[in-house]
Scaffold this motif. Structure first.
Motif, mmCIF file in Angstrom:
data_model
loop_
_atom_site.group_PDB
_atom_site.id
_atom_site.type_symbol
_atom_site.label_atom_id
_atom_site.label_comp_id
_atom_site.label_asym_id
_atom_site.label_seq_id
_atom_site.Cartn_x
_atom_site.Cartn_y
_atom_site.Cartn_z
ATOM 1 N N PRO A 126 74.062 26.217 40.481
ATOM 2 C CA PRO A 126 74.361 26.318 39.106
ATOM 3 C C PRO A 126 75.454 25.501 39.002
ATOM 4 C CG PRO A 126 75.441 28.213 40.101
ATOM 5 C CD PRO A 126 74.245 27.653 41.051
ATOM 6 N N ALA A 181 70.591 29.931 36.953
ATOM 7 C CA ALA A 181 72.176 30.173 36.648
ATOM 8 C C ALA A 181 72.082 31.111 35.772
ATOM 9 C CB ALA A 181 72.582 28.736 36.107
ATOM 10 N N SER A 199 75.459 31.947 34.091
ATOM 11 C CA SER A 199 76.133 30.848 33.521
ATOM 12 C C SER A 199 76.679 31.249 32.022
ATOM 13 C CB SER A 199 75.281 29.563 33.334
ATOM 14 O OG SER A 199 74.222 29.819 32.654
#
Length: 672
Positions: free
Chosen positions: A140, A243, A246
Motif C-alpha cells: 500500500p 490496499a 487505505s
C-alpha cells in the motif's frame, strides 16, 4: 556413544543475520556507482541505523503477528442480527509495521527531503532494507507513493483546478506525504476488474456527474477537516484491491460510451450525521465506508498479511483527476512508481535471502568428502562457507543478483532525473560532489524512463523467484520451513511473497508487449524517424560501451564488448524491421529479455570500470559468459579464482582475509 534426544546431542548454531547496508556487497557497490560521495556520506549513518532496526526482535515479532493474525471481515460481513456490515480488521503487527514505515518516511522522504535527482535512489535504498521485514506494508505504501506523485503533478502544474479541487488534492497530498502515523494515509489503486486483468479497456465501473444542489452544502469526508465529498457518483465492481485498509483510492471508471476511461480520487470513508457519535461530546454522526462494500477477501499463495479484496462500489463519491477520457494516461504516473516499488521489493527479498544463506554458511558444518584434503585420513568437516560447490552456487546467485540490482537502480536513477531534472554541478564542485554516472541528454530522459519502466519489471520480477528458491535450498530442509519461531531466517516466506512480483502491476507478457509497443512508437507518424525509446536505448549502449572500451582494454574484454554491441545492433535492426507491434508481439518476451541482458552486461562493465577490483571483474566475466557474450561458452569456459574468488564474490572482497577464510571465521575445516 550417547543417543541424542529432543534437547541433547547436536543442535545447529543459529545464524546471525547482519545489517545488509554493510553486509550486502552488491548494495555497497550500487551506492558508490549511483550516488555522489557527499550524499553517501550524508545518508550513511541514518541508513545504517535503519539496517539494524529492520532486523530487531520487535520488528520480527510484528511480522509474525501480521502473518498469524491475518486480515478478516468482522462477522463475515453481517452483524448479530443479519444486517450487512463491511468492517475490515487487521492485526496489531500489521498496524505497527505500517506505523514504523510512516515514521521512517519510506514514502515521505521523496517529498519532504531534497537530494536533487538522487532523492529516489536514497528513498529506495531504504525501501530495499525494509522490504523483507515489512510484512508487505510497502505494497500500500507503493500506491501511496504513486498517488502522491500524481497529485503533486496536478497541484504544481495544473492551473485549471478550482479552489475546492485544489483544497481536496492538497489535503490528500498532505496526508500521503506525512510521517505522522496519526495523519498518514495510504492509497488504493483500483483498476482490475473481472473483464480483464491488465486490460482495462473493458472496465464496467461507471461514473456519473451528479453534483450536490447549490442550496445545500455537500456531505463531508471528515467533520474535522471539512473536506467535501466529490460531485461524481461511481458504481461498479473491482476484482482486486490490495490496499483495502487505505484512506483513499485512485480508480478508473467510464463516464460516457464514446470516451475513454477517466481517473478519479475518492476517499474510502465519509461522515454520516445519522450514525451514533463515536465518543461523548464529539460532533454528531460517525464514519462509514464511502459507498464501498467489501464483497470478500482474497485467499492467496503469498502476501497473506496484506488485505486484498473484491469491492462493490455503489454511489462512491469522488473527484475527477485530469481530463475526462484521459484516465489511463493519469494512472500511468502511478504505474511507473508502483512498478519500481515491485522490482525493489524483489531485490529486497533476494538480498535478504542471500544474507540469510551467507549467514547460514558461516555456521553450518558439512562433510568434506571430495574436497581437497579430505582423503588424508580421518573425516574432514567444513563450514559451508568453505565448501567449493556451495560457494560456487552462491556466487552464481550473487552474480545474477548484482545484474538485476544494476538494472533496477539505473531505472531509479532515470526516474530521479525525470522528476527533478539533471544534477547541478559546476567546475568548482569538490570531488565528493561530482556526478558518478553520466546522465542521458534531457530530451532522452522521458523516453528512456518510458521503456525502462516496463522492461525492468518484466525481467527482474520474472528472474527473482528461482534465485530466492536457490537461497531457500541453501538452508536445506530448514529453508523450506516457515520458521515462525525464528522469523529472521524465514526464506520460505520471502519466496512465497516474491512470486507475486511477476503477476501484479502487469504480468511478464503484458509488460513485454508494452515494451515492444514503446520501442516501435515513432514520433513521426510517417515513420521517417526511429522511436524515441529506441533512440534512448541506443544512446545508453553506445555511450557507456564507449566509456568502458579504452586503449588499454585487454583482448578478451574488448571481444566481449564487441559482441555486446553486435547483439544490440541485431536487436535494434530486428525491432526496426518489425514495422508493427503485432508482428513482434509473439517474440516480445524473448526480445525484451535479451535487451535487458544487454543493458545489464553494459552496466556490469561500467561498474567494473568505475570501481575496479578482482571480484567485480570476475563477476562481470561470469555474467557475460552465462549470457553468451563470450565465444566458446559452456564447458570450454572456466571461472577464475577458485574458492577464494567465490568467497570474495559472496562475502565481499574485504571480508576474505586469507585463502579459504572469511573475516572472523576459520573456514578451512578440521580433521576429526
Amino acid at each position: 556413544m550417547e543417543p541424542s534426544s529432543a534437547n541433547t546431542g547436536f543442535i545447529q548454531k543459529q545464524p546471525v543475520i547482519r545489517n545488509q547496508f554493510h553486509d550486502d556487497a552488491s548494495l555497497q557497490r550500487i551506492t558508490k556507482l549511483f550516488l555522489p560521495q557527499s550524499i553517501l556520506n550524508q545518508i550513511s549513518p541514518e541508513v545504517s541505523k535503519l539496517g539494524d532496526e529492520v532486523l530487531s526482535q520487535q520488528i520480527f515479532d510484528w511480522v509474525v503477528d501480521a502473518e498469524r493474525n491475518q486480515p478478516y471481515i468482522r462477522g463475515d460481513g453481517r452483524d448479530a442480527f443479519g444486517r450487512p456490515t463491511s468492517e475490515l480488521v487487521v492485526g496489531e503487527g500489521w498496524r505497527k509495521l505500517q506505523e514504523f514505515g510512516f515514521k521512517k518516511g519510506v514514502v515521505a522522504l521523496n517529498y519532504d527531503t531534497d537530494y536533487g535527482p538522487y532523492t529516489r535512489l536514497v528513498q529506495f535504498i531504504r525501501c530495499h532494507l525494509w522490504e523483507a521485514s515489512c510484512a508487505n506494508t510497502l505494497c500500500p505504501a507503493a500506491m501511496q507513493d504513486g498517488a502522491a506523485r500524481l497529485l503533486e503533478r496536478h497541484l504544481y502544474k495544473n492551473t485549471g483546478l478550482s479552489p475546492t479541487e485544489r483544497q481536496v488534492f492538497q489535503n490528500a497530498y498532505n496526508h500521503l506525504t506525512s510521517r505522522d502515523p496519526a495523519k498518514a494515509w495510504t492509497s488504493g489503486q483500483w483498476m482490475t476488474e473481472r473483464t480483464g486483468g491488465s486490460d482495462v479497456s473493458r472496465t464496467e465501473t461507471v461514473a456519473i456527474y451528479d453534483p450536490y444542489p447549490a442550496s445545500s452544502p455537500p456531505p463531508l469526508t471528515d467533520v474535522a477537516e471539512q473536506i467535501p465529498l466529490g460531485p461524481w457518483s461511481i458504481s461498479g465492481f473491482k476484482w482486486f484491491s490490495s490496499a483495502t485498509d487505505s484512506q483513499m483510492t485512485i480508480l478508473l471508471a467510464k463516464t460516457a460510451p464514446d470516451k475513454g476511461l477517466s481517473c478519479f480520487l475518492a476517499p474510502t470513508r465519509r461522515h454520516n450525521p445519522s450514525l451514533p457519535s463515536p465518543t461523548e461530546g464529539s460532533p454528531a454522526g460517525g464514519s462509514e465506508l464511502n459507498g464501498v462494500t467489501i464483497s470478500r477477501l482474497k485467499r492467496k499463495f503469498g502476501t497473506q498479511s496484506l488485505p486484498t479484496a473484491e469491492l462493490e462500489l455503489r454511489g462512491m463519491r469522488g473527484w475527477l483527476v485530469g481530463e475526462e477520457g484521459k484516465g489511463v494516461r493519469e494512472i500511468s504516473t502511478i504505474l511507473t512508481i508502483t512498478r519500481v516499488h515491485t522490482s525493489v521489493s524483489c531485490m529486497g527479498y533476494l538480498g535478504r535471502s542471500l544474507g540469510i544463506a551467507r549467514a547460514f554458511a558461516l555456521v553450518r558444518e558439512v562433510s568434506g568428502a571430495g574436497v581437497a584434503g579430505g582423503a588424508q585420513g580421518g573425516r574432514v568437516v567444513l563450514l559451508l562457507a568453505s565448501h567449493p560447490l556451495h560457494m560456487r552456487t552462491l556466487a552464481s546467485v550473487t552474480v545474477e543478483y548484482h545484474a538485476l540490482m544494476l538494472l533496477v537502480y539505473y531505472t531509479l536513477f532515470v526516474l530521479g532525473l525525470d522528476e527533478r531534472g539533471p544534477p547541478q554541478t559546476s567546475s568548482s564542485s569538490s570531488r565528493e560532489d561530482r556526478i558518478p554516472l553520466r546522465p542521458p541528454p534531457q530530451e532522452l530522459v522521458s523516453p528512456l524512463l518510458r521503456v525502462l519502466s516496463s522492461l525492468h519489471k518484466a525481467y527482474t520480477c520474472h528472474a527473482t523467484p528461482p534465485l530466492v528458491h536457490e537461497c531457500m535450498a541453501a538452508l536445506g530442509g530448514v529453508g523450506y520451513l516457515m520458521n515462525d519461531e525464528s522469523p529472521q531466517i524465514g526464506v520460505a516466506r520471502l519466496f512465497r511473497d516474491a512470486c507475486v512480483g511477476a503477476i501484479w502491476e502487469g504480468t511478464t507478457d503484458v509488460l513485454a508487449g508494452d515494451t515492444v509497443r514503446a520501442l516501435l512508437k515513432k514520433r513521426n507518424p510517417a515513420g521517417k524517424r526511429e522511436s524515441e525509446c529506441l533512440q534512448a536505448l541506443d544512446w545508453f549502449v553506445q555511450t557507456f560501451l564507449g566509456d568502458v572500451c579504452t586503449p588499454d582494454t585487454d583482448m578478451e574484454k574488448e571481444h566481449a564488448l564487441g559482441r555486446i554491441r553486435a547483439e544490440w545492433e541485431g536487436l535494434k535492426k530486428r525491432i526496426e524491421l518489425a514495422g508493427t507491434a503485432e508482428q513482434l508481439l509473439p517474440e516480445a518476451r524473448g526480445v525484451v529479455f535479451r535487451i535487458a541482458e544487454v543493458l545489464m552486461a553494459v552496466l556490469y562493465a561500467l561498474d567494473a570500470a568505475r570501481n575496479p577490483g578482482a571480484e567485480i571483474e570476475e563477476m562481470c566475466r561470469r555474467y557475460w559468459a552465462k549470457k553468451g557474450f563470450f565465444e566458446g561458452g559452456g564447458c570450454s569456459w572456466q571461472a577464475r579464482g577458485g574458492l577464494e574468488m567465490d568467497q570474495a564474490i559472496v562475502y565481499g572482497a574485504g571480508n576474505v582475509t586469507a585463502p579459504g577464510q572469511v573475516r572472523g571465521q576459520g573456514l578451512r575445516g578440521s580433521k576429526l
